[in-house]
Design a protein around this motif. Structure first.
Motif, PDB file in Angstrom:
ATOM      1  N   ILE A   1       2.846  -1.661 -12.137  1.00  0.00           N
ATOM      2  CA  ILE A   1       2.155  -0.515 -11.536  1.00  0.00           C
ATOM      3  C   ILE A   1       1.925  -0.768 -10.055  1.00  0.00           C
ATOM      4  CG2 ILE A   1      -0.024   0.773 -11.502  1.00  0.00           C
ATOM      5  CD1 ILE A   1      -0.104   0.321 -14.581  1.00  0.00           C
ATOM      6  N   HIS A   2       1.470  -1.961  -9.714  1.00  0.00           N
ATOM      7  CA  HIS A   2       1.209  -2.302  -8.313  1.00  0.00           C
ATOM      8  C   HIS A   2       2.490  -2.239  -7.479  1.00  0.00           C
ATOM      9  CE1 HIS A   2      -0.806  -4.279  -4.928  1.00  0.00           C
ATOM     10  NE2 HIS A   2       0.352  -4.869  -4.755  1.00  0.00           N
TER      11      HIS A   2
ATOM     12  N   VAL B   1       4.295   3.994  -1.603  1.00  0.00           N
ATOM     13  CA  VAL B   1       3.585   4.017  -0.317  1.00  0.00           C
ATOM     14  C   VAL B   1       4.560   3.793   0.828  1.00  0.00           C
ATOM     15  CG1 VAL B   1       1.943   2.727   1.115  1.00  0.00           C
ATOM     16  CG2 VAL B   1       1.316   3.400  -1.211  1.00  0.00           C
ATOM     17  N   HIS B   2       5.395   2.778   0.716  1.00  0.00           N
ATOM     18  CA  HIS B   2       6.353   2.475   1.786  1.00  0.00           C
ATOM     19  C   HIS B   2       7.392   3.588   1.919  1.00  0.00           C
ATOM     20  CE1 HIS B   2       5.005  -1.486   3.041  1.00  0.00           C
ATOM     21  NE2 HIS B   2       4.754  -1.740   1.773  1.00  0.00           N
TER      22      HIS B   2
ATOM     23  N   ALA C   1      15.915  -2.062  -2.856  1.00  0.00           N
ATOM     24  CA  ALA C   1      14.923  -1.071  -2.405  1.00  0.00           C
ATOM     25  C   ALA C   1      14.258  -1.528  -1.115  1.00  0.00           C
ATOM     26  CB  ALA C   1      13.877  -0.839  -3.492  1.00  0.00           C
ATOM     27  N   SER C   2      13.909  -2.791  -1.052  1.00  0.00           N
ATOM     28  CA  SER C   2      13.267  -3.300   0.167  1.00  0.00           C
ATOM     29  C   SER C   2      14.234  -3.235   1.350  1.00  0.00           C
ATOM     30  CB  SER C   2      12.726  -4.716  -0.040  1.00  0.00           C
ATOM     31  OG  SER C   2      13.779  -5.638  -0.237  1.00  0.00           O
ATOM     32  N   ARG C   3      15.492  -3.532   1.112  1.00  0.00           N
ATOM     33  CA  ARG C   3      16.502  -3.427   2.184  1.00  0.00           C
ATOM     34  C   ARG C   3      16.667  -1.976   2.621  1.00  0.00           C
ATOM     35  NH1 ARG C   3      19.874  -8.006   3.604  1.00  0.00           N
ATOM     36  NH2 ARG C   3      20.828  -6.334   4.780  1.00  0.00           N
TER      37      ARG C   3
ATOM     38  N   SER D   1       8.569  -9.013  -0.195  1.00  0.00           N
ATOM     39  CA  SER D   1       7.170  -9.414  -0.409  1.00  0.00           C
ATOM     40  C   SER D   1       6.185  -8.293  -0.097  1.00  0.00           C
ATOM     41  CB  SER D   1       6.840 -10.641   0.439  1.00  0.00           C
ATOM     42  OG  SER D   1       7.001 -10.347   1.817  1.00  0.00           O
ATOM     43  N   ALA D   2       6.595  -7.319   0.716  1.00  0.00           N
ATOM     44  CA  ALA D   2       5.705  -6.196   1.043  1.00  0.00           C
ATOM     45  C   ALA D   2       5.327  -5.406  -0.205  1.00  0.00           C
ATOM     46  CB  ALA D   2       6.362  -5.281   2.067  1.00  0.00           C
TER      47      ALA D   2
END
Length: 126
Positions: free
Chosen positions: A14-15, A22-23, A63-65, A72-73
């Motif tokens: 969930i987090h 959010v991002h 997804a982060s890329r 880590s964000a």
């Protein structure tokens, strides 16, 4: 502690999903655009963001890329995510679809109007 047979989403999932949302919203990326970058459906992005489905390590990295953030964000604030920290409260707020309208309007209010609106919101939830 979570049991193996529990159908409830894991709080970590969930987090991470909430942080993903959010991002994504902060960067103005649509669910469809992120889905395309991950080669999944936009419905799958919705499931990741709600924590209903776990995001695999490879999809998390992609997804982060795609969002231009460090992997880590997506875990920031996890250590203290008890619902009372400011980061968690902000993430909850920004995840609400209409929050962007309120956030855009709020600074345009006078300080008295801001206080009144805040008092109203606190009254409504109590």
């Amino acid at each position: 502690m979570r049991t193996l047979d529990s159908d409830a989403p894991d709080p970590i999932d969930i987090h991470v999903g909430r942080q993903l949302r959010v991002h994504r919203l902060a960067l103005g990326v649509s669910q469809q655009a992120l889905a395309d970058a991950l080669a999944v459906s936009f419905q799958q992005i919705q499931k990741y963001e709600s924590g209903a489905n776990r995001i695999s390590a490879s999809k998390l990295y992609k997804a982060s890329r795609a969002l231009g953030i460090a992997p880590s964000a997506l875990f920031e604030g996890l250590e203290v995510d008890d619902g009372s920290n400011v980061l968690g409260q902000f993430a909850d707020f920004i995840a609400v679809p209409s929050s962007n309208r309120l956030a855009a309007a709020f600074p345009q209010l006078t300080p008295v109007q801001q206080r009144l609106l805040t008092d109203l919101a606190e009254t409504l939830v109590s």
